[in-house]
Design an enzyme around this catalytic site. Structure first.
Site, PDB file in Angstrom:
ATOM      1  CB  SER A  46      -9.930 -24.722   7.189  1.00 58.25           C
ATOM      2  OG  SER A  46     -10.407 -24.477   5.879  1.00 58.25           O
ATOM      3  CB  SER A  51      -5.525 -39.418  -6.141  1.00 56.24           C
ATOM      4  OG  SER A  51      -5.998 -39.547  -7.443  1.00 56.24           O
ATOM      5  CE1 TYR A  96     -11.348 -33.251  -8.034  1.00 53.94           C
ATOM      6  CE2 TYR A  96     -12.534 -35.228  -8.699  1.00 53.94           C
ATOM      7  CZ  TYR A  96     -11.842 -34.513  -7.733  1.00 53.94           C
ATOM      8  OH  TYR A  96     -11.652 -35.050  -6.479  1.00 53.94           O
ATOM      9  CE  LYS A 134      -8.198 -34.744  -6.886  1.00 52.99           C
ATOM     10  NZ  LYS A 134      -7.452 -34.373  -5.682  1.00 52.99           N
TER      11      LYS A 134
HETATM   12  N1  LIG Z   1     -15.364 -35.322  -0.973  1.00 50.75           N
HETATM   13  C1  LIG Z   1     -15.224 -36.289  -1.861  1.00 50.75           C
HETATM   14  O1  LIG Z   1     -16.187 -37.020  -2.172  1.00 50.75           O
HETATM   15  C2  LIG Z   1     -13.872 -36.539  -2.496  1.00 50.75           C
HETATM   16  C3  LIG Z   1     -13.771 -37.643  -3.303  1.00 50.75           C
HETATM   17  C4  LIG Z   1     -12.550 -37.898  -3.911  1.00 50.75           C
HETATM   18  C5  LIG Z   1     -11.464 -37.082  -3.678  1.00 50.75           C
HETATM   19  N2  LIG Z   1     -11.575 -36.002  -2.878  1.00 50.75           N
HETATM   20  C6  LIG Z   1     -10.372 -35.160  -2.689  1.00 50.75           C
HETATM   21  O2  LIG Z   1     -10.140 -34.972  -1.309  1.00 50.75           O
HETATM   22  C7  LIG Z   1      -9.450 -33.734  -1.093  1.00 50.75           C
HETATM   23  C8  LIG Z   1     -10.168 -32.967   0.007  1.00 50.75           C
HETATM   24  O3  LIG Z   1     -11.471 -32.657  -0.428  1.00 50.75           O
HETATM   25  P1  LIG Z   1     -12.716 -32.608   0.566  1.00 50.75           P
HETATM   26  O4  LIG Z   1     -13.617 -33.703   0.223  1.00 50.75           O
HETATM   27  O5  LIG Z   1     -12.257 -32.484   1.967  1.00 50.75           O
HETATM   28  O6  LIG Z   1     -13.384 -31.259   0.038  1.00 50.75           O
HETATM   29  P2  LIG Z   1     -13.494 -29.798   0.675  1.00 50.75           P
HETATM   30  O7  LIG Z   1     -14.158 -29.864   1.983  1.00 50.75           O
HETATM   31  O8  LIG Z   1     -14.064 -28.934  -0.390  1.00 50.75           O
HETATM   32  O9  LIG Z   1     -11.960 -29.403   0.946  1.00 50.75           O
HETATM   33  C9  LIG Z   1     -11.101 -28.889   0.000  1.00 50.75           C
HETATM   34  C10 LIG Z   1     -10.113 -28.012   0.735  1.00 50.75           C
HETATM   35  O10 LIG Z   1      -9.165 -27.516  -0.225  1.00 50.75           O
HETATM   36  C11 LIG Z   1      -8.925 -26.173   0.107  1.00 50.75           C
HETATM   37  N3  LIG Z   1      -8.404 -25.358  -0.987  1.00 50.75           N
HETATM   38  C12 LIG Z   1      -8.979 -25.054  -2.168  1.00 50.75           C
HETATM   39  N4  LIG Z   1      -8.202 -24.218  -2.866  1.00 50.75           N
HETATM   40  C13 LIG Z   1      -7.101 -23.979  -2.090  1.00 50.75           C
HETATM   41  C14 LIG Z   1      -5.944 -23.195  -2.240  1.00 50.75           C
HETATM   42  N5  LIG Z   1      -5.716 -22.476  -3.343  1.00 50.75           N
HETATM   43  N6  LIG Z   1      -5.021 -23.202  -1.227  1.00 50.75           N
HETATM   44  C15 LIG Z   1      -5.219 -23.924  -0.110  1.00 50.75           C
HETATM   45  N7  LIG Z   1      -6.320 -24.679   0.098  1.00 50.75           N
HETATM   46  C16 LIG Z   1      -7.237 -24.700  -0.882  1.00 50.75           C
HETATM   47  C17 LIG Z   1     -10.283 -25.641   0.545  1.00 50.75           C
HETATM   48  O11 LIG Z   1     -10.101 -24.449   1.283  1.00 50.75           O
HETATM   49  P3  LIG Z   1     -11.023 -23.143   1.037  1.00 50.75           P
HETATM   50  O12 LIG Z   1     -12.308 -23.443   1.765  1.00 50.75           O
HETATM   51  O13 LIG Z   1     -10.213 -22.037   1.611  1.00 50.75           O
HETATM   52  O14 LIG Z   1     -11.226 -22.996  -0.445  1.00 50.75           O
HETATM   53  C18 LIG Z   1     -10.799 -26.802   1.387  1.00 50.75           C
HETATM   54  O15 LIG Z   1     -10.358 -26.678   2.717  1.00 50.75           O
HETATM   55  C19 LIG Z   1      -9.444 -33.019  -2.443  1.00 50.75           C
HETATM   56  O16 LIG Z   1      -8.167 -33.165  -3.032  1.00 50.75           O
HETATM   57  C20 LIG Z   1     -10.506 -33.748  -3.248  1.00 50.75           C
HETATM   58  O17 LIG Z   1     -10.255 -33.701  -4.635  1.00 50.75           O
HETATM   59  C21 LIG Z   1     -12.770 -35.706  -2.277  1.00 50.75           C
END
Ligand SMILES: NC(=O)c1ccc[n+]([C@@H]2O[C@H](COP(=O)([O-])OP(=O)(O)OC[C@H]3O[C@@H](n4cnc5c(N)ncnc54)[C@H](OP(=O)(O)O)[C@@H]3O)[C@@H](O)[C@H]2O)c1
Length: 292
Positions: A14, A139, A153, A157
């Site tokens: 979402s 990851s 964190y 990972k």
């Molecule tokens: N953004 C970056 O710079 C970055 C960099 C490296 C890796 N990543 C990885 O990319 C992935 C996506 O992150 P993003 O950047 O898109 O961040 P984000 O916008 O914070 O998205 C994280 C998503 O995970 C969901 N989530 C958290 N706890 C959950 C649960 N118990 N059950 C189901 N959904 C849950 C959140 O939903 P709710 O809103 O309902 O909590 C949110 O939709 C993650 O695995 C993150 O570690 C991100």
């Protein structure tokens, strides 16, 4: 049943990367199952994403054993199982190791490590029967390198990377591919979702705390790097779509320029020098103790 279309299941869809993947996949001939926690489902409506004959929206808190099993059973019954699993849901705690208690430690691992592994475990039997499938685990660059205030964190990972590597060997003979997508800094709102432990939050607020400057320096550094990043979630989503279509995707795929750079640095620079250089480059490092 969706005999002719690949069924793709994505978690945490979402917001951020997950949402961008859903939007990207809608352009193609796939059957998408976008999941999010019940309390977050409303966001799909705000984003103009509605259910259709190629998109289903389901509640799934990835940490709930009951919801995981129910969702997978339903998908198997109604749509013939999952061809591609995208384990995207994730959270990031900001806390030095000293400020991390068992509860937060477990929560971090529950979402970022146990949940994706347990979802994969539920799907592997059907994928093995079909002798095909893809498990794409999101990851991070933090899965190849650790930074201060992000130990837990990174550990989650690193653990995901380790088990995915094992799975890669175990599932390859069955025609099932396992991939680790490694984003670095992404220009998104994810920085506002960073979680603090009680202790790390109070240290961040209190200048006299021994770790105060670790938090203020690291959080403004991460925020700045994310704001400066040329990579938006949509770009990562395009790369994930490409991986989905690759016949033999590699196990690890860094998807941002900084992640590519770090993966090379980790390979080329001797570790001792690498850690020294990184230490010297930490934001405000010279002041971390002097200010005490
Ligand atoms: N953004 C970056 O710079 C970055 C960099 C490296 C890796 N990543 C990885 O990319 C992935 C996506 O992150 P993003 O950047 O898109 O961040 P984000 O916008 O914070 O998205 C994280 C998503 O995970 C969901 N989530 C958290 N706890 C959950 C649960 N118990 N059950 C189901 N959904 C849950 C959140 O939903 P709710 O809103 O309902 O909590 C949110 O939709 C993650 O695995 C993150 O570690 C991100």
């Amino acid at each position: 049943m969706c005999a002719q279309r690949k069924v793709v299941l994505i978690t945490g869809a979402s917001t951020g990367i997950g949402l961008a993947v859903v939007k990207e996949l809608q352009k193609h001939n796939l059957f998408i199952i976008a999941t999010a926690r019940k309390s977050s489902l409303e966001r799909f409506r705000f984003e103009g994403i509605k259910e259709s004959d190629h998109l289903k929206i389901l509640p799934l808190d990835v940490t709930s054993d009951k919801e995981r099993k129910h969702t997978i059973r339903m998908i198997s019954r109604k749509w013939g199982g999952v061809d591609i699993l995208i384990n995207n849901a994730g959270v990031c705690y900001r806390a030095v190791v000293e400020h991390t208690g068992l509860k937060d430690e477990f929560r971090q691992f529950d979402i970022n490590y146990f949940a994706p592994v347990r979802l994969a475990r539920l799907l592997i039997p059907e994928m093995r029967k079909k002798r095909s499938g893809k498990i794409i685990n999101i990851s991070s660059a933090a899965g190849m390198m650790a930074m201060p205030t992000m130990g837990n964190y990174s550990a989650s990972k690193f653990a995901l990377e380790g088990i995915s590597e094992s799975l890669w060997y175990e599932l390859k003979p069955w025609g099932i591919h396992v991939c680790l997508v490694q984003p670095g800094f992404i220009n998104s709102n994810a920085c506002f979702n960073v979680r603090y432990t009680d202790q790390s939050f109070s240290s961040f607020e209190k200048e006299s705390d021994p770790y105060h400057f670790y938090y203020t320096n690291m959080s403004s550094f991460v925020l700045k790097m994310m704001r400066l990043s040329p990579v938006k979630p949509e770009k990562v989503a395009e790369k994930i779509f490409k991986i989905m279509n690759q016949k033999n995707p590699p196990l690890r795929i860094p998807v941002t320029p900084d992640a590519v750079l770090f993966s090379w640095m980790r390979r080329i620079i001797p570790r001792r020098i690498y850690h020294y250089l990184l230490y010297r480059s930490l934001p405000g490092i010279r002041g971390w103790l002097k200010k005490r």
